[in-house]
Design an enzyme around this catalytic site. Structure first.
Site, PDB file in Angstrom:
ATOM      1  N   LYS A 124      39.908  49.147  49.167  1.00 28.23           N
ATOM      2  CA  LYS A 124      40.489  49.689  47.935  1.00 28.23           C
ATOM      3  C   LYS A 124      40.040  51.133  47.809  1.00 28.23           C
ATOM      4  O   LYS A 124      38.846  51.422  47.743  1.00 28.23           O
ATOM      5  CB  LYS A 124      40.038  48.871  46.722  1.00 28.23           C
ATOM      6  CG  LYS A 124      40.587  49.427  45.395  1.00 28.23           C
ATOM      7  CD  LYS A 124      40.379  48.464  44.237  1.00 28.23           C
ATOM      8  CE  LYS A 124      40.882  49.057  42.928  1.00 28.23           C
ATOM      9  NZ  LYS A 124      40.741  48.137  41.792  1.00 28.23           N
ATOM     10  N   ASP A 229      40.998  44.266  31.617  1.00 24.61           N
ATOM     11  CA  ASP A 229      42.369  44.434  32.118  1.00 24.61           C
ATOM     12  C   ASP A 229      42.825  43.095  32.696  1.00 24.61           C
ATOM     13  O   ASP A 229      43.308  43.009  33.815  1.00 24.61           O
ATOM     14  CB  ASP A 229      42.407  45.537  33.179  1.00 24.61           C
ATOM     15  CG  ASP A 229      43.829  46.038  33.450  1.00 24.61           C
ATOM     16  OD1 ASP A 229      44.755  45.686  32.688  1.00 24.61           O
ATOM     17  OD2 ASP A 229      44.007  46.777  34.440  1.00 24.61           O
TER      18      ASP A 229
HETATM   19  P1  ADP Z   1      44.429  48.666  40.569  1.00 24.22           P
HETATM   20  O1  ADP Z   1      43.121  49.039  39.973  1.00 24.22           O
HETATM   21  O2  ADP Z   1      45.139  49.837  41.115  1.00 24.22           O
HETATM   22  O3  ADP Z   1      45.254  47.809  39.672  1.00 24.22           O
HETATM   23  P2  ADP Z   1      43.764  46.243  42.028  1.00 24.22           P
HETATM   24  O4  ADP Z   1      42.344  46.050  42.451  1.00 24.22           O
HETATM   25  O5  ADP Z   1      44.213  45.478  40.853  1.00 24.22           O
HETATM   26  O6  ADP Z   1      44.033  47.795  41.863  1.00 24.22           O
HETATM   27  O7  ADP Z   1      44.700  45.905  43.272  1.00 24.22           O
HETATM   28  C1  ADP Z   1      46.102  46.112  43.228  1.00 24.22           C
HETATM   29  C2  ADP Z   1      46.827  44.960  43.905  1.00 24.22           C
HETATM   30  O8  ADP Z   1      46.392  44.832  45.260  1.00 24.22           O
HETATM   31  C3  ADP Z   1      46.523  43.617  43.270  1.00 24.22           C
HETATM   32  O9  ADP Z   1      47.398  43.335  42.215  1.00 24.22           O
HETATM   33  C4  ADP Z   1      46.684  42.667  44.423  1.00 24.22           C
HETATM   34  O10 ADP Z   1      48.040  42.337  44.607  1.00 24.22           O
HETATM   35  C5  ADP Z   1      46.234  43.476  45.618  1.00 24.22           C
HETATM   36  N1  ADP Z   1      44.808  43.218  45.943  1.00 24.22           N
HETATM   37  C6  ADP Z   1      43.740  43.916  45.519  1.00 24.22           C
HETATM   38  N2  ADP Z   1      42.587  43.429  46.012  1.00 24.22           N
HETATM   39  C7  ADP Z   1      42.920  42.381  46.790  1.00 24.22           C
HETATM   40  C8  ADP Z   1      42.167  41.440  47.596  1.00 24.22           C
HETATM   41  N3  ADP Z   1      40.837  41.502  47.712  1.00 24.22           N
HETATM   42  N4  ADP Z   1      42.864  40.501  48.261  1.00 24.22           N
HETATM   43  C9  ADP Z   1      44.204  40.430  48.162  1.00 24.22           C
HETATM   44  N5  ADP Z   1      44.962  41.274  47.434  1.00 24.22           N
HETATM   45  C10 ADP Z   1      44.343  42.238  46.742  1.00 24.22           C
HETATM   46 MG    MG Z   2      44.973  45.877  39.024  1.00 22.61          MG
END
Ligand code: ADP
Ligand code: MG
Length: 404
Positions: A124, A229
């Site tokens: 991320k 959130d």
């Molecule tokens: P943001 O802060 O931009 O919302 P997120 O951490 O919510 O970021 O991640 C965005 C999207 O990426 C999530 O809604 C999910 O679909 C996917 N995602 C994030 N982390 C994971 C993970 N560890 N495994 C699978 N999908 C993930």
């Molecule tokens: Mg998110």
């Protein structure tokens, strides 16, 4: 701007030192003077080697100049920061290759990566400040006045906070992805093989799932935390298949499927002691209710849960307070305040645009924004997409050449 990680393989050890020197200089200089880059990089070959590296780095978009600068100097670009983080993850053997991007949040890029065993993980990359701070004057002015509005600083804070909470929650047995590593504005965690709740059309037992999610909200509260959130993008729904028990009467071989929610996305977590804790708690609960009512036509009969009740349970039954986890990791009050101002600003801007969810369908919103001289976020902060070319099979070759 597209950034191809393949260029990583061609950077020499000297190039990496110079890039790291620009990063170091950035702590005190918006534009790092070239003589300072020379000094900080301490290359054996002296100034000419540094200049060669500067030119390579600039050509690859990892460092940039500012037009009309009063002196000769460079700043780190998003690409440069990405490369440094990837270099660290790669050197520590947490990441071997970068695959495709699976999500574009408003504040992040989510990439599939693999370690050297081929196991898939998630990287991320925090992109706080990608959307310019146009509104919410108080927060924006705060960020500006304190010179803390820089995307680099804020994105680093977001990643630091997220990793601290991910680690604390995981250690406490919460259903969250396993944390693996943190560098700068990035974190590496386990890949959860599950779609976000947002993509689920129906579930066999909405009431049970709702109860489980409310249970998670209350469990967080016992540990002193509010997610902040808690929406359908930030709950992944994993299907765990368990073979039917031998004693079961029905002779169908279908394994029983249990749905396990996995929580993600923690940069905006707040303490149950926060001045606006009640508002955030209620908002999380309301978000959940709205989604269940719209998607599954499920409306709970119970009007709660209520903040006042949850507040009484903080620390109950020996629940370890996790809201202190962040400060324990060296995150100062000032950092918390800076990050919060940035997050609230972005939230307000998203609300103004009418975005309620977590993600953009595509990046077009960013391009449509008008240029504004005064914006904290300037051109150089455009999103960077890391692409490892699929056709050459790069996803199976490492990020770095021989120079690691
Ligand atoms: P943001 O802060 O931009 O919302 P997120 O951490 O919510 O970021 O991640 C965005 C999207 O990426 C999530 O809604 C999910 O679909 C996917 N995602 C994030 N982390 C994971 C993970 N560890 N495994 C699978 N999908 C993930
Ligand atoms: Mg998110």
């Amino acid at each position: 701007m597209l950034l191809d990680t393949r260029a990583m393989r061609h950077l020499t050890a000297d190039d990496w030192r110079v890039l790291a020197a620009v990063e170091q200089g950035t702590k005190n200089h918006e534009l790092v003077p070239t003589p300072l880059i020379e000094k900080l990089s301490r290359l054996k070959g002296g100034a000419s080697g540094v200049h060669r590296s500067i030119s390579t780095l600039a050509k690859n978009g990892l460092i940039g100049r500012t037009k009309d600068a009063k002196y000769d100097g460079y700043r780190l670009t998003y690409g440069g920061l990405d490369y440094l983080a990837l270099h660290t993850h790669s050197s520590k053997k947490h990441i071997y290759s970068v695959g495709s991007r699976i999500g574009v949040g408003k504040e992040s890029d989510i990439m599939i990566v693999a370690d050297s065993t081929g196991a898939q993980l998630v990287l991320k990359i925090h992109r706080l400040g990608r959307i310019s701070f146009r509104t919410v004057k108080t927060n924006r002015d705060y960020l500006r006045k304190n010179k803390t509005g820089s995307w680099q600083y804020l994105s680093r804070l977001a990643a630091t906070k997220e990793f601290a909470f991910l680690s604390a929650l995981h250690a406490e047995g919460f259903p969250v992805p396993a944390p693996i590593a943190h560098s700068r504005h990035t974190i590496v965690m386990a890949l959860v093989d599950a779609p976000p709740l947002r993509q689920i059309a129906s579930v066999p037992d909405p009431a049970a799932l709702y109860a489980e999610l409310v249970g998670l909200v209350l469990r967080l509260a016992r540990h002193g935390l509010i997610h902040g959130d808690f929406n359908e993008f930030n709950v992944l729904l994993r299907e765990d298949k368990t073979p039917p028990a031998a004693s079961e009467e029905d002779d169908e071989d279908e394994p029983a499927v249990t749905l396990t929610p996995v929580l993600i996305d923690f940069p905006q977590m707040v303490s149950m002691d926060h001045a606006n804790a009640e508002m955030y708690f209620d908002r999380d609960v309301a978000c959940l209710k709205t989604f269940f009512s719209r998607r599954f036509r499920f409306v709970p009969t119970d009007p709660g849960p209520f903040f006042a009740d949850a507040k009484k349970t903080v620390g109950r039954d020996g629940a370890r307070r996790l809201d202190a986890a962040l400060e324990a990791s060296g995150f100062t009050k000032k950092m918390a305040k800076d990050l919060e101002a940035a997050i609230r600003t972005q939230e307000a801007e998203a609300a103004e645009r009418g975005d309620v969810g977590g993600e953009e369908e595509d990046g077009s919103d960013y391009e449509d924004e008008e240029e504004d001289e005064e914006d904290i976020v300037e051109k150089q902060h455009e999103p960077v997409v890391i692409v490892v070319g699929g056709d050459k099979g790069s996803s199976t070759s490492g990020l770095l050449g021989n120079e690691q």
